[in-house]
Design an enzyme around this catalytic site. Structure first.
Site, PDB file in Angstrom:
ATOM      1  N   ARG A  80       0.787  -1.152   0.158  1.00 27.62           N
ATOM      2  CA  ARG A  80       0.245  -0.048  -0.129  1.00 27.62           C
ATOM      3  C   ARG A  80       0.780   1.149   0.003  1.00 27.62           C
ATOM      4  O   ARG A  80       0.444   2.022  -0.787  1.00 27.62           O
ATOM      5  CB  ARG A  80      -1.084  -0.089   1.173  1.00 27.62           C
ATOM      6  CG  ARG A  80      -2.039  -0.976   0.961  1.00 27.62           C
ATOM      7  CD  ARG A  80      -2.992  -0.992   2.155  1.00 27.62           C
ATOM      8  NE  ARG A  80      -3.830   0.078   2.529  1.00 27.62           N
ATOM      9  CZ  ARG A  80      -4.068   0.312   3.776  1.00 27.62           C
ATOM     10  NH1 ARG A  80      -4.159  -0.450   4.740  1.00 27.62           N
ATOM     11  NH2 ARG A  80      -4.938   1.539   3.973  1.00 27.62           N
ATOM     12  N   ASP A 114      -3.573   7.741   4.193  1.00 30.75           N
ATOM     13  CA  ASP A 114      -2.657   8.160   2.979  1.00 30.75           C
ATOM     14  C   ASP A 114      -1.881   9.256   2.781  1.00 30.75           C
ATOM     15  O   ASP A 114      -0.917   9.444   2.021  1.00 30.75           O
ATOM     16  CB  ASP A 114      -3.447   7.864   1.642  1.00 30.75           C
ATOM     17  CG  ASP A 114      -4.554   8.660   1.610  1.00 30.75           C
ATOM     18  OD1 ASP A 114      -5.767   8.299   0.938  1.00 30.75           O
ATOM     19  OD2 ASP A 114      -4.613   9.761   1.858  1.00 30.75           O
ATOM     20  N   HIS A 142      -7.409   7.772  12.005  1.00 31.13           N
ATOM     21  CA  HIS A 142      -7.164   6.121  11.800  1.00 31.13           C
ATOM     22  C   HIS A 142      -5.583   6.167  11.712  1.00 31.13           C
ATOM     23  O   HIS A 142      -5.165   4.972  11.364  1.00 31.13           O
ATOM     24  CB  HIS A 142      -7.737   5.453  10.658  1.00 31.13           C
ATOM     25  CG  HIS A 142      -9.207   5.199  11.040  1.00 31.13           C
ATOM     26  ND1 HIS A 142     -10.343   5.242  10.252  1.00 31.13           N
ATOM     27  CD2 HIS A 142      -9.852   5.273  12.220  1.00 31.13           C
ATOM     28  CE1 HIS A 142     -11.345   4.982  10.523  1.00 31.13           C
ATOM     29  NE2 HIS A 142     -11.066   5.118  11.920  1.00 31.13           N
ATOM     30  N   SER A 212     -18.451   5.118   3.515  1.00 34.08           N
ATOM     31  CA  SER A 212     -19.594   4.151   3.642  1.00 34.08           C
ATOM     32  C   SER A 212     -20.112   4.278   5.214  1.00 34.08           C
ATOM     33  O   SER A 212     -21.226   3.644   5.386  1.00 34.08           O
ATOM     34  CB  SER A 212     -19.100   2.756   3.522  1.00 34.08           C
ATOM     35  OG  SER A 212     -18.007   2.281   4.337  1.00 34.08           O
TER      36      SER A 212
HETATM   37  C1  BV8 Z   1     -12.619   0.802  18.292  1.00 34.37           C
HETATM   38  C2  BV8 Z   1      -6.828   2.025   9.333  1.00 34.37           C
HETATM   39  C3  BV8 Z   1     -12.987   0.672  20.588  1.00 34.37           C
HETATM   40  C4  BV8 Z   1      -6.089   0.771   8.791  1.00 34.37           C
HETATM   41  C5  BV8 Z   1      -9.212   1.398   9.542  1.00 34.37           C
HETATM   42  C6  BV8 Z   1     -15.617  -6.005  17.237  1.00 34.37           C
HETATM   43  C7  BV8 Z   1     -14.396  -6.196  18.117  1.00 34.37           C
HETATM   44  C8  BV8 Z   1     -13.809  -5.026  18.233  1.00 34.37           C
HETATM   45  C9  BV8 Z   1     -14.304  -3.927  17.474  1.00 34.37           C
HETATM   46  C10 BV8 Z   1     -15.417  -3.645  16.889  1.00 34.37           C
HETATM   47  C11 BV8 Z   1     -16.426  -4.722  16.865  1.00 34.37           C
HETATM   48  N1  BV8 Z   1     -17.459  -4.640  16.379  1.00 34.37           N
HETATM   49  C12 BV8 Z   1     -17.270  -3.323  15.883  1.00 34.37           C
HETATM   50  C13 BV8 Z   1     -16.346  -2.740  16.232  1.00 34.37           C
HETATM   51  C14 BV8 Z   1     -16.055  -1.551  16.187  1.00 34.37           C
HETATM   52  C15 BV8 Z   1     -15.098  -1.361  14.710  1.00 34.37           C
HETATM   53  C16 BV8 Z   1     -15.871  -1.152  13.601  1.00 34.37           C
HETATM   54  O1  BV8 Z   1     -16.442  -0.099  13.663  1.00 34.37           O
HETATM   55  N2  BV8 Z   1     -16.116  -2.244  12.749  1.00 34.37           N
HETATM   56  C17 BV8 Z   1     -17.167  -2.155  11.726  1.00 34.37           C
HETATM   57  C18 BV8 Z   1     -16.350  -2.762  10.515  1.00 34.37           C
HETATM   58  C19 BV8 Z   1     -18.398  -2.807  12.052  1.00 34.37           C
HETATM   59  N3  BV8 Z   1     -14.213  -0.261  15.139  1.00 34.37           N
HETATM   60  C20 BV8 Z   1     -13.028  -0.381  15.508  1.00 34.37           C
HETATM   61  O2  BV8 Z   1     -12.411  -1.401  15.743  1.00 34.37           O
HETATM   62  C21 BV8 Z   1     -12.165   0.846  16.095  1.00 34.37           C
HETATM   63  N4  BV8 Z   1     -11.841   0.866  17.048  1.00 34.37           N
HETATM   64  O3  BV8 Z   1     -13.658   0.935  18.254  1.00 34.37           O
HETATM   65  O4  BV8 Z   1     -12.124   0.847  19.486  1.00 34.37           O
HETATM   66  C22 BV8 Z   1     -12.722  -0.627  20.880  1.00 34.37           C
HETATM   67  C23 BV8 Z   1     -11.690  -1.483  20.992  1.00 34.37           C
HETATM   68  C24 BV8 Z   1     -11.900  -2.921  21.334  1.00 34.37           C
HETATM   69  C25 BV8 Z   1     -12.817  -3.529  21.264  1.00 34.37           C
HETATM   70  C26 BV8 Z   1     -14.067  -2.938  21.000  1.00 34.37           C
HETATM   71  C27 BV8 Z   1     -14.265  -1.537  20.723  1.00 34.37           C
HETATM   72  C28 BV8 Z   1     -11.010   1.070  14.999  1.00 34.37           C
HETATM   73  C29 BV8 Z   1     -11.570   1.052  13.558  1.00 34.37           C
HETATM   74  C30 BV8 Z   1     -10.262   1.639  12.678  1.00 34.37           C
HETATM   75  C31 BV8 Z   1     -10.046   0.493  11.799  1.00 34.37           C
HETATM   76  N5  BV8 Z   1      -8.875   1.073  10.957  1.00 34.37           N
HETATM   77  N6  BV8 Z   1      -7.981   1.783   9.025  1.00 34.37           N
HETATM   78  C32 BV8 Z   1      -5.570   0.684   7.395  1.00 34.37           C
HETATM   79  O5  BV8 Z   1      -6.060   1.468   6.701  1.00 34.37           O
HETATM   80  O6  BV8 Z   1      -4.907  -0.274   7.058  1.00 34.37           O
HETATM   81  S1  BV8 Z   1     -10.559   1.633   9.064  1.00 34.37           S
HETATM   82  C33 BV8 Z   1     -10.858   1.651   7.322  1.00 34.37           C
HETATM   83  O7  BV8 Z   1     -12.055   1.629   7.045  1.00 34.37           O
HETATM   84  C34 BV8 Z   1     -10.083   2.971   6.806  1.00 34.37           C
HETATM   85  O8  BV8 Z   1      -9.513   3.766   7.630  1.00 34.37           O
HETATM   86  C35 BV8 Z   1     -11.317   3.460   6.079  1.00 34.37           C
HETATM   87  O9  BV8 Z   1     -11.049   4.910   6.124  1.00 34.37           O
HETATM   88  C36 BV8 Z   1     -12.611   3.135   7.043  1.00 34.37           C
HETATM   89  C37 BV8 Z   1     -14.044   3.548   6.602  1.00 34.37           C
HETATM   90  O10 BV8 Z   1     -13.996   3.129   5.379  1.00 34.37           O
HETATM   91  P1  BV8 Z   1     -14.188   4.156   4.157  1.00 34.37           P
HETATM   92  O11 BV8 Z   1     -13.311   5.080   4.356  1.00 34.37           O
HETATM   93  O12 BV8 Z   1     -15.671   4.674   4.345  1.00 34.37           O
HETATM   94  O13 BV8 Z   1     -14.011   3.372   2.921  1.00 34.37           O
HETATM   95  P2  BV8 Z   1     -14.976   2.418   2.089  1.00 34.37           P
HETATM   96  O14 BV8 Z   1     -14.235   1.802   1.055  1.00 34.37           O
HETATM   97  O15 BV8 Z   1     -15.891   1.567   3.167  1.00 34.37           O
HETATM   98  O16 BV8 Z   1     -16.086   3.320   1.477  1.00 34.37           O
HETATM   99  C38 BV8 Z   1     -15.751   4.417   0.515  1.00 34.37           C
HETATM  100  C39 BV8 Z   1     -17.008   5.001   0.310  1.00 34.37           C
HETATM  101  O17 BV8 Z   1     -16.502   6.037  -0.950  1.00 34.37           O
HETATM  102  C40 BV8 Z   1     -18.198   4.363  -0.349  1.00 34.37           C
HETATM  103  O18 BV8 Z   1     -19.121   4.534   0.022  1.00 34.37           O
HETATM  104  C41 BV8 Z   1     -17.984   4.452  -2.117  1.00 34.37           C
HETATM  105  O19 BV8 Z   1     -19.286   4.811  -2.679  1.00 34.37           O
HETATM  106  C42 BV8 Z   1     -17.447   5.990  -1.979  1.00 34.37           C
HETATM  107  N7  BV8 Z   1     -16.611   6.402  -3.351  1.00 34.37           N
HETATM  108  C43 BV8 Z   1     -15.959   5.519  -4.038  1.00 34.37           C
HETATM  109  N8  BV8 Z   1     -15.207   6.409  -5.035  1.00 34.37           N
HETATM  110  C44 BV8 Z   1     -15.749   7.763  -4.857  1.00 34.37           C
HETATM  111  C45 BV8 Z   1     -16.706   7.646  -3.752  1.00 34.37           C
HETATM  112  N9  BV8 Z   1     -17.187   8.803  -3.269  1.00 34.37           N
HETATM  113  C46 BV8 Z   1     -17.088   9.876  -3.847  1.00 34.37           C
HETATM  114  N10 BV8 Z   1     -16.092   9.961  -5.086  1.00 34.37           N
HETATM  115  C47 BV8 Z   1     -15.385   8.808  -5.580  1.00 34.37           C
HETATM  116  N11 BV8 Z   1     -14.805   8.778  -6.600  1.00 34.37           N
END
Ligand code: BV8
Ligand code: ZN
Length: 264
Positions: A80, A114, A142, A212
């Site tokens: 990446r 990034d 993040h 998203s």
């Molecule tokens: C936390 C860094 C407290 C790494 C990332 C069970 C156990 C533990 C935690 C959880 C659990 N269940 C839920 C959680 C919480 C979890 C969470 O939210 N999970 C989700 C998936 C259900 N969150 C965490 O774990 C967070 N920490 O809660 O701590 C805790 C601690 C212990 C136990 C419990 C809780 C930490 C979350 C951080 C994860 N790290 N990234 C890396 O990048 O390598 S997350 C990753 O997703 C990226 O950072 C990214 O930014 C982020 C969000 O994704 P998006 O940016 O939205 O990208 P995506 O592809 O999804 O969407 C893109 C959008 O753009 C689309 O809508 C598309 O249509 C649109 N698009 C595309 N092209 C265009 C466009 N729009 C306009 N123009 C275009 N051209």
């Protein structure tokens, strides 16, 4: 032809509405996701061609995965980093940087790791002859992929640039280095997410772009603005869970819509 003309007229009206809401706002919070960087050539996570299409996040972006297979995780981040090094900020990053540099009360928050917003901040500040680009540097909730952090002593260093099979060792304590990003299951930096939540609470408008809105706590920021009585403007290629709460929802590419919405 009629329908197309109607749709583009409606989009133009919405762009105007979004622009006037932003112009009248005193406090603006901007939340960006991977969609903002898509047009710079960086794959998103969940959309078409997204990173989580071929691998599961649990395999690569968790402390357990790093524990289990450090070489695989390290190689994925190296891949990446190489990809990001070839990419540049796009017109969407530049428009957001100009907004933050030219208008008071703007807080940029990004989920992206990034570094493209920071690069846009520097180039736009120079283009606008503004000595300090600080106002356009985002809160990186993040973390940042171009920084390494020691897994044992938390020492921060610039990312190792040469190819390295498996994580390098920390010069201080010998612990394995990891990218300075927040993995799933890890807590965000309380100071950074705290500042982001404060900005969301005091904002008149939250402009949410290219996310998203699935990953918490970052995805909860726009709702904090709404609950505090602020408005939501969304720019996204497709509808999300936020779309029906938006005062204006612009469906389209952020690199073409943001410069029209911001017109700064
Ligand atoms: C936390 C860094 C407290 C790494 C990332 C069970 C156990 C533990 C935690 C959880 C659990 N269940 C839920 C959680 C919480 C979890 C969470 O939210 N999970 C989700 C998936 C259900 N969150 C965490 O774990 C967070 N920490 O809660 O701590 C805790 C601690 C212990 C136990 C419990 C809780 C930490 C979350 C951080 C994860 N790290 N990234 C890396 O990048 O390598 S997350 C990753 O997703 C990226 O950072 C990214 O930014 C982020 C969000 O994704 P998006 O940016 O939205 O990208 P995506 O592809 O999804 O969407 C893109 C959008 O753009 C689309 O809508 C598309 O249509 C649109 N698009 C595309 N092209 C265009 C466009 N729009 C306009 N123009 C275009 N051209
Ligand atoms: Zn160390």
């Amino acid at each position: 032809m009629e329908r197309l003309a109607l749709l583009s007229h409606r989009l133009e009206e919405d762009v105007e509405r979004a622009n006037s809401i932003l112009e009248q706002a005193n406090q603006i919070v901007v939340l960006t996701g991977a969609g903002v960087s898509a047009e710079s050539g960086i794959p998103t996570f969940r959309g078409r061609g997204g990173l989580w299409r071929s691998r599961r996040p649990e395999e690569l972006a968790t402390p357990e995965a790093f524990e289990e297979s450090p070489e695989l995780v390290w190689e994925w981040y190296q891949w990446r980093r190489r990809l990001i090094a070839e990419c540049s900020p796009n017109a969407g990053h530049q428009a957001l940087a100009r907004l933050a540099l030219k208008k008071d009360g703007v807080t940029l928050i990004t989920q992206n790791v990034d570094g493209l917003h920071s690069r846009a901040a520097q180039t736009e500040a120079k283009a606008l002859n503004i000595p300090d680009a600080q106002a356009a540097f985002p809160l990186e909730v993040h973390g940042a992929i171009n920084r390494d952090r020691c897994s044992l002593c938390d020492r921060l260093t610039d990312a190792v640039s040469h190819f390295q099979l498996g994580p390098p060792q920390c010069n201080d304590c010998g612990g394995p280095l990891r990218p300075d990003v927040v993995w799933f299951g890890e807590s965000l930096d309380p100071i950074i997410i705290g500042a982001a939540q404060e900005a969301a609470l005091r904002a008149d408008v939250c402009l949410v772009v290219g996310t998203s809105a699935l990953v918490h706590p970052a995805a909860g920021l726009p709702s904090m603005t709404l609950r505090a009585g602020g408005l939501l403007i969304e720019v996204n290629l497709e509808a999300t869970t936020l779309t029906n709460q938006a005062a204006v929802s612009l469906q389209g590419r952020s690199a073409s819509l943001l410069p029209r919405v911001i017109k700064a």
